[in-house]
Design an enzyme around this catalytic site. Structure first.
Site, PDB file in Angstrom:
ATOM      1  N   LYS A  81      46.699 -51.656 -19.929  1.00  0.00           N
ATOM      2  CA  LYS A  81      45.940 -52.916 -19.811  1.00  0.00           C
ATOM      3  C   LYS A  81      46.924 -54.097 -19.835  1.00  0.00           C
ATOM      4  O   LYS A  81      48.007 -53.989 -19.289  1.00  0.00           O
ATOM      5  CB  LYS A  81      44.870 -52.979 -20.914  1.00  0.00           C
ATOM      6  CG  LYS A  81      44.005 -51.703 -20.924  1.00  0.00           C
ATOM      7  CD  LYS A  81      42.795 -51.785 -21.804  1.00  0.00           C
ATOM      8  CE  LYS A  81      42.006 -50.485 -21.720  1.00  0.00           C
ATOM      9  NZ  LYS A  81      40.754 -50.482 -22.467  1.00  0.00           N
ATOM     10  N   HIS A  84      37.899 -49.572 -13.183  1.00  0.00           N
ATOM     11  CA  HIS A  84      37.814 -49.655 -14.646  1.00  0.00           C
ATOM     12  C   HIS A  84      36.693 -50.620 -15.046  1.00  0.00           C
ATOM     13  O   HIS A  84      36.511 -51.652 -14.408  1.00  0.00           O
ATOM     14  CB  HIS A  84      39.155 -50.107 -15.240  1.00  0.00           C
ATOM     15  CG  HIS A  84      39.199 -49.889 -16.718  1.00  0.00           C
ATOM     16  ND1 HIS A  84      38.620 -50.766 -17.602  1.00  0.00           N
ATOM     17  CD2 HIS A  84      39.685 -48.866 -17.461  1.00  0.00           C
ATOM     18  CE1 HIS A  84      38.770 -50.295 -18.828  1.00  0.00           C
ATOM     19  NE2 HIS A  84      39.414 -49.138 -18.769  1.00  0.00           N
ATOM     20  N   SER A 111      38.221 -44.617 -26.805  1.00  0.00           N
ATOM     21  CA  SER A 111      38.599 -44.444 -28.213  1.00  0.00           C
ATOM     22  C   SER A 111      39.187 -43.060 -28.516  1.00  0.00           C
ATOM     23  O   SER A 111      38.940 -42.488 -29.580  1.00  0.00           O
ATOM     24  CB  SER A 111      37.407 -44.745 -29.130  1.00  0.00           C
ATOM     25  OG  SER A 111      36.996 -46.089 -28.968  1.00  0.00           O
ATOM     26  N   GLU A 158      34.329 -42.713 -18.591  1.00  0.00           N
ATOM     27  CA  GLU A 158      34.578 -43.631 -19.701  1.00  0.00           C
ATOM     28  C   GLU A 158      33.276 -44.347 -20.060  1.00  0.00           C
ATOM     29  O   GLU A 158      32.946 -45.381 -19.450  1.00  0.00           O
ATOM     30  CB  GLU A 158      35.619 -44.676 -19.305  1.00  0.00           C
ATOM     31  CG  GLU A 158      36.974 -44.105 -18.964  1.00  0.00           C
ATOM     32  CD  GLU A 158      38.092 -45.112 -19.215  1.00  0.00           C
ATOM     33  OE1 GLU A 158      39.008 -44.765 -19.967  1.00  0.00           O
ATOM     34  OE2 GLU A 158      38.046 -46.233 -18.690  1.00  0.00           O
ATOM     35  N   GLU A 175      36.460 -52.746 -17.305  1.00  0.00           N
ATOM     36  CA  GLU A 175      36.869 -54.138 -17.573  1.00  0.00           C
ATOM     37  C   GLU A 175      36.977 -54.920 -16.267  1.00  0.00           C
ATOM     38  O   GLU A 175      36.650 -56.110 -16.221  1.00  0.00           O
ATOM     39  CB  GLU A 175      38.194 -54.146 -18.361  1.00  0.00           C
ATOM     40  CG  GLU A 175      37.954 -53.746 -19.814  1.00  0.00           C
ATOM     41  CD  GLU A 175      39.104 -53.038 -20.493  1.00  0.00           C
ATOM     42  OE1 GLU A 175      40.241 -53.093 -19.981  1.00  0.00           O
ATOM     43  OE2 GLU A 175      38.863 -52.410 -21.545  1.00  0.00           O
ATOM     44  N   GLY A 181      37.555 -49.052 -26.581  1.00  0.00           N
ATOM     45  CA  GLY A 181      38.135 -50.028 -27.494  1.00  0.00           C
ATOM     46  C   GLY A 181      37.251 -50.335 -28.696  1.00  0.00           C
ATOM     47  O   GLY A 181      37.466 -51.309 -29.411  1.00  0.00           O
ATOM     48  N   ASN A 208      46.533 -46.146 -20.033  1.00  0.00           N
ATOM     49  CA  ASN A 208      46.201 -47.412 -19.380  1.00  0.00           C
ATOM     50  C   ASN A 208      46.628 -48.519 -20.342  1.00  0.00           C
ATOM     51  O   ASN A 208      45.966 -48.762 -21.346  1.00  0.00           O
ATOM     52  CB  ASN A 208      44.694 -47.462 -19.106  1.00  0.00           C
ATOM     53  CG  ASN A 208      44.253 -48.820 -18.592  1.00  0.00           C
ATOM     54  OD1 ASN A 208      45.077 -49.677 -18.267  1.00  0.00           O
ATOM     55  ND2 ASN A 208      42.950 -49.017 -18.530  1.00  0.00           N
TER      56      ASN A 208
HETATM   57  P1  13P Z   1      40.606 -47.169 -25.541  1.00  0.00           P
HETATM   58  O1  13P Z   1      41.310 -45.836 -25.567  1.00  0.00           O
HETATM   59  O2  13P Z   1      41.400 -48.271 -26.176  1.00  0.00           O
HETATM   60  O3  13P Z   1      39.201 -47.070 -26.058  1.00  0.00           O
HETATM   61  O4  13P Z   1      40.490 -47.573 -24.002  1.00  0.00           O
HETATM   62  C1  13P Z   1      40.009 -46.655 -23.101  1.00  0.00           C
HETATM   63  C2  13P Z   1      40.223 -47.158 -21.739  1.00  0.00           C
HETATM   64  O5  13P Z   1      39.652 -48.166 -21.339  1.00  0.00           O
HETATM   65  C3  13P Z   1      41.169 -46.439 -20.879  1.00  0.00           C
HETATM   66  O6  13P Z   1      41.071 -46.862 -19.566  1.00  0.00           O
END
Ligand code: 13P
Length: 256
Positions: A11, A94, A213, A166, A96, A172, A9
Site C-alpha cells: 500500500k 483492490h 488481517s 478479500e 481501497e 486492516g 501489498n
Molecule cells: P491487511 O492484511 O492489512 O488486512 O490488508 C489486506 C489487504 O488489503 C491486502 O491487499
C-alpha cells in the site's frame, strides 16, 4: 496441487530506501522456499530500484495497479508500458481503489486485459462489504464482480490469473474471516462461478488467495484450508519477520 502464492501489498508504506532495505533483509530468509511464489508489491516510487535489487531472484515484484492505456492525459496514472521490465505481477481491483479511486468492475476488466497483454500476472481482488455480508449478499456480489472483472477472457488466460478473496470488512480491521468460512466462499461460490464462466478445469487450476488481517498467528489455519492457495497480505507484509513466518507456515501447511 496449485502452487501457493504469498504476496505482500505494501500500500502507501515504505520509502524507496526502506523498501530496498526490506527486500535485502527478507530475501536470504525466504529464497529456499522454491515451491511457493513470493511477491512484494511496493509503491510505484520504489518499483524500479527494488526490481533491480531482486533481479534474477526468486522474490518477485508486483505493482498495486496500472492504467489500461499505454499513455495519455491521465494525471497520476502509470501504464503497463511504463511498468514493463520491472514487474511480474499486478494487483487489480483492490477494495481501497474501488472505494477511493473510482475503480469499477469495468475498469478492473480493462486493467486485466492490459496486464495480460504486457505479460504480467494479474491478482484480481474481490470481496463483499460488511453490509453486504450481513444482508447475505456475498454470493451475489462475488458473481457480479467476477463476471465484470473477467469479461471477454478465454479459458486459457483465465487459468493463469490469480484471484484474491478479500472480504472488505476484514481488511486492516483485525476482524479476519474464519478460515473455514473463507474456504467455503472460495470452494462453494468463487470456484463454481469460475467453472460456469470458463469450465471446471480452469476453476480447478486457478489460484485463489485469501486476504484480510492475515498474520503469523492465523496464517497456518488459512493455509490448511484446501481451497486457499495463498494470501494477499497488507499489514503483516511490512515486517520482515512476520512475512517470513507467513511463507514458512505456508510451506508447513501445504507440506512443501
Ligand atoms: P491487511 O492484511 O492489512 O488486512 O490488508 C489486506 C489487504 O488489503 C491486502 O491487499
Amino acid at each position: 496441487m496449485r502452487r501457493p502464492i504469498i504476496a505482500g501489498n505494501w500500500k502507501m508504506y515504505k520509502t524507496v530506501a526502506e523498501s530496498v532495505a526490506f527486500v535485502q533483509e527478507l530475501l536470504p530468509k525466504i529464497e529456499t522456499y522454491f515451491a511457493i511464489d513470493k511477491v512484494v508489491c511496493p509503491n510505484f516510487m520504489a518499483i524500479p530500484t527494488v526490481s533491480e535489487v531482486l533481479k534474477d531472484s526468486p522474490l518477485k515484484v508486483g505493482a498495486q495497479t496500472l492504467h489500461w492505456k499505454q499513455e495519455g492525459a491521465f494525471t497520476s496514472q502509470t501504464s503497463g508500458e511504463m511498468l514493463k521490465g520491472y514487474i511480474d505481477f499486478v494487483i487489480i481491483g483492490h477494495s481501497e481503489n474501488r472505494a477511493y479511486l473510482a475503480e469499477t468492475d469495468e475498469t478492473v476488466n480493462k486493467k486485466l486485459h492490459a496486464a495480460l497483454q504486457y505479460g504480467f500476472t494479474p491478482i484480481v481482488a474481490i470481496g463483499e462489504t460488511k453490509d453486504e455480508l450481513e444482508a447475505h449478499l456475498t454470493t451475489e456480489v462475488l458473481h457480479k464482480q467476477l463476471q465484470g472483472a473477467l469479461a471477454n477472457l478465454d479459458a486459457h488466460a483465465a487459468s493463469t490469473i490469480i484471484l484474491a478473496y478479500e472480504p472488505i470488512w476484514a481488511i486492516g480491521t483485525g476482524l479476519n474471516a474464519k478460515p473455514e468460512d473463507a474456504n467455503r466462499v472460495i470452494g462453494e461460490v468463487i470456484r463454481p462461478t469460475i467453472a460456469t464462466l470458463f469450465g471446471e478445469e480452469t476453476a480447478q487450476a486457478m489460484r485463489i488467495q485469501y486476504g484480510g488481517s492475515v498474520n503469523p498467528s492465523n496464517m497456518l489455519a488459512y493455509m490448511q484450508q484446501p481451497e486457499i492457495d495463498g494470501a494477499l497480505v497488507g499489514g503483516a507484509s511490512l515486517k520482515v519477520d512476520d512475512f517470513t513466518q507467513l511463507i514458512k507456515q505456508t510451506a508447513e501447511a501445504k507440506g512443501l
